[in-house]
Design an enzyme around this catalytic site. Structure first.
Site, PDB file in Angstrom:
ATOM      1  N   ASP A 192     -10.147  -5.612  -3.512  1.00 40.69           N
ATOM      2  CA  ASP A 192      -9.587  -4.547  -2.685  1.00 40.69           C
ATOM      3  C   ASP A 192     -10.518  -3.336  -2.715  1.00 40.69           C
ATOM      4  OD1 ASP A 192      -8.023  -2.352  -1.720  1.00 40.69           O
ATOM      5  OD2 ASP A 192      -6.187  -3.406  -2.279  1.00 40.69           O
TER       6      ASP A 192
ATOM      7  N   SER B 137       0.838  -1.198   0.000  1.00 38.29           N
ATOM      8  CA  SER B 137       0.000   0.000   0.000  1.00 38.29           C
ATOM      9  C   SER B 137       0.879   1.257   0.000  1.00 38.29           C
ATOM     10  CB  SER B 137      -0.972  -0.048   1.188  1.00 38.29           C
ATOM     11  OG  SER B 137      -1.998   0.900   1.050  1.00 38.29           O
TER      12      SER B 137
ATOM     13  N   HIS C 156      -7.356  -6.104   0.709  1.00 39.75           N
ATOM     14  CA  HIS C 156      -6.168  -5.263   0.902  1.00 39.75           C
ATOM     15  C   HIS C 156      -5.307  -5.681   2.092  1.00 39.75           C
ATOM     16  CE1 HIS C 156      -4.075  -1.507  -0.123  1.00 39.75           C
ATOM     17  NE2 HIS C 156      -4.002  -1.219   1.162  1.00 39.75           N
TER      18      HIS C 156
END
Length: 285
Positions: A228, A151, A262
């Site tokens: 996600d 991320s 995620h």
């Protein structure tokens, strides 16, 4: 000369050790924390080192405790280093109530705007200060370094790796913020840390950097879950980085993984592939 490191905890793990450390940082003007997995092969001599950069709100512990990477690092003889995501402490500026800016959200930039510029210099910390410290205190091969992350940390890994190809020989990422100048998270962070002028932002945007910093025949590995939630919020923009790599001739293995979200269940599911990707570069020859 005494070591600058303070060891807080150490645990046996897959024939090696996991240690949690802190030290005074010049780059971040205060105490920084990181975790290290030392594989069993380090007893015989220096080993390659792989840096992992975590995402928003994370510390050095998220990856270390949840990703399941030590098993594969022990197999391949890779040292793992996971720094915290920002400077911390009462003296470090923060934005109360925000989780995407301030402490826990350093975005791996060198801030230029007060009050952030005094402490928020995570780019210099990751690229310069921390590797120098690791080389001083641990048995690593400085000619065999790789970098990956998740991320916000995936963004950091892409930027640090692209801008420093002689240092970082291999790059990968899980669900990176791949075009931060074009997404709300990145725009908020960059305007706060770097100011409203978007020109300086470009040096921290992998999709902008790849044109001038393509890695030749070195393939970048990215895994992105199709479930996600941040894809729908246009925060990650893997398609922008994919198009930039295609235009620049940068080899990219962007794998869209059906049904994955995620979090760390996603990361752990594909960790073996990422460690193999780095080992193929860092441990051969």
């Amino acid at each position: 000369m005494p070591s600058p490191l303070t060891l807080h905890n150490q645990h046996a793990c897959f024939g090696g050790t996991v240690g949690y450390y802190s030290h005074p940082s010049t780059a971040c003007n205060g105490e920084m924390r990181f975790a290290v997995f030392v594989p069993p092969q380090a007893e015989a001599g220096p080993v390659p080192v792989l840096y992992y950069l975590s995402g928003l709100t994370c510390t050095e512990d998220n990856f270390t405790a949840k990703a399941g990477a030590q098993r594969y690092a022990a197999e391949y003889g890779l040292m793992l280093v996971a720094p915290d995501t920002s400077p911390r402490g009462a003296e470090v500026p923060d934005e109360p109530g925000a989780w995407d800016f301030g402490q826990g959200a350093g975005f791996y930039v060198d801030a230029t705007i007060a009050p952030w510029s005094t402490h928020y210099n995570m780019y210099s910390y990751v690229v310069s200060e921390l590797p120098q410290l690791i080389a001083q205190e641990f048995a690593v091969r400085r000619d065999r370094q790789g970098i990956f992350g998740h991320s916000m940390g995936g963004h950091g890994a892409l930027v640090c790796g692209l801008r420093n190809p002689d240092q970082f020989k291999s790059i990968s990422a899980f669900a990176p913020i791949a075009a931060p100048t074009q997404c709300p998270w990145g725009q908020r962070a960059f305007s706060g840390y770097l100011g409203p002028d978007p020109d300086p932002w470009q040096q921290y945007d992998a999709s902008a950097l790849v044109k001038a910093h393509a890695q030749g025949d070195r393939t970048i590995l990215i895994d992105q879950g199709t479930a996600d939630p941040f894809l729908g919020q246009h925060q990650l923009l893997p398609e922008v980085f994919e198009a930039a790599c295609n235009a620049a001739g940068q080899p990219l293995n962007l794998r869209r993984q059906p049904g994955y979200d995620h979090g760390y269940f996603f990361i752990a599911s594909f960790m073996a592939d990422h460690l193999r990707h780095h080992a193929d570069v860092l441990t051969k020859g």
